[in-house]
Scaffold this active site. Structure first.
Site, mmCIF file in Angstrom:
data_model
loop_
_atom_site.group_PDB
_atom_site.id
_atom_site.type_symbol
_atom_site.label_atom_id
_atom_site.label_comp_id
_atom_site.label_asym_id
_atom_site.label_seq_id
_atom_site.Cartn_x
_atom_site.Cartn_y
_atom_site.Cartn_z
ATOM 1 N N ASP A 90 -10.925 44.959 17.644
ATOM 2 C CA ASP A 90 -11.223 45.243 19.036
ATOM 3 C C ASP A 90 -10.835 46.698 19.273
ATOM 4 O O ASP A 90 -10.108 47.289 18.470
ATOM 5 C CB ASP A 90 -10.411 44.305 19.932
ATOM 6 C CG ASP A 90 -10.506 44.669 21.388
ATOM 7 O OD1 ASP A 90 -11.629 44.686 21.926
ATOM 8 O OD2 ASP A 90 -9.452 44.955 22.002
ATOM 9 N N ASP A 110 -10.533 48.687 22.990
ATOM 10 C CA ASP A 110 -9.742 49.030 24.171
ATOM 11 C C ASP A 110 -8.472 48.195 24.240
ATOM 12 O O ASP A 110 -8.512 46.967 24.244
ATOM 13 C CB ASP A 110 -10.564 48.827 25.438
ATOM 14 C CG ASP A 110 -11.740 49.786 25.515
ATOM 15 O OD1 ASP A 110 -11.653 50.876 24.913
ATOM 16 O OD2 ASP A 110 -12.736 49.453 26.176
#
Length: 257
Positions: free
Chosen positions: A11, A13
């Site tokens: 992932d 952010d």
């Protein structure tokens, strides 16, 4: 027979960079001000909005929950896309200024994984432009080529916590879930990865530290560096003080310490 660890899927952010509150939130507010809107997302409001994955989806949810009397344009979807486009511009400008570094241990681990022959991928709801801008600003434009797959933005219909983005990344990698390991920072991201059958390591941040991470293989405050140890919130690292390929292989194999 236990599968070999062949790829790491990240992932972006909150996981690779602590960029939500002081990155995306700031850029949203700049876009709102530029558009002449009276909206300003403070940290408590933004932490609530982080439960909604996708920037455009976040704007729409904010209107529905906080601005029900907003005089919406006839083509609200197009208006939101344009507003979000300006937000992306302001965010990438923040990245170019050097205001948003990678989290501790990220660059080191990426380099070590490549050296060990482990493939790299991204699975994120942020835009592809944001992914490119982050790596270009922190490691350099060449680092984009380190990733075999960048699955980002609106590439799938259903965003996290649905497993779609991870299933898409696996398909593009040509690998099975048992051959990969995921890095996430939120409970919805964890749910997405687990539903895709993926072993998941969590690195929390200020907005997610108190979320429910049951099912994660390991929960840490960061990846750590030699001389800058991580804090273990859940799981067993066997005495390791920072995340390296050796630790990841032990986690992936499910072996005890």
């Amino acid at each position: 027979m236990q599968a070999e660890l062949k790829a790491l899927i990240f992932d972006v952010d909150g996981t690779l960079a602590d960029n939500e509150r002081d990155g995306h939130r700031v850029a949203f507010n700049q876009a709102f001000r530029e558009a002449g809107l009276g909206w300003k997302w403070d940290v408590p409001t933004y932490d609530i909005l982080l439960e909604v994955f996708g920037g455009k989806e976040r704007i729409r949810y904010f209107i529905e929950r906080y601005e029900p009397k907003f005089d919406a344009p006839a083509d609200l979807d197009a208006w939101i896309r344009a507003l979000h486009g300006r937000k992306t511009y302001h965010y990438t400008e923040l990245l170019k200024s050097g205001a948003i570094p990678l989290r501790p241990g990220v660059e080191r681990l990426l380099r070590e994984a490549r050296k060990a022959g482990i493939r790299l991928a991204v699975a994120s709801t942020t835009t592809p432009e944001n992914v490119t801008a982050l790596f270009s600003a922190t490691i350099g434009p060449h680092s984009i080529d380190w990733f075999d797959v960048i699955a980002a933005g609106d590439i799938v219909a259903n965003k996290k916590p649905a497993p779609d983005i991870y299933l898409h990344a696996l398909e593009q990698l040509g690998l099975e879930s048992r051959e990969c390991l995921v890095f996430e920072d939120t409970e919805h991201g964890l749910a997405s990865a687990l539903d895709a059958g993926l072993t998941t390591l969590i690195t929390v941040n200020g907005a997610t530290r108190n979320q429910d991470f049951r099912g994660a293989a390991l929960v840490l405050d960061q990846l750590g560096e030699p001389g800058q140890p991580f804090e273990v919130l859940a799981g067993d690292t066997g005495g390791a003080t920072f995340v390296d390929v050796a630790l990841l292989r032990r986690i992936h194999s499910g072996q005890g310490f």
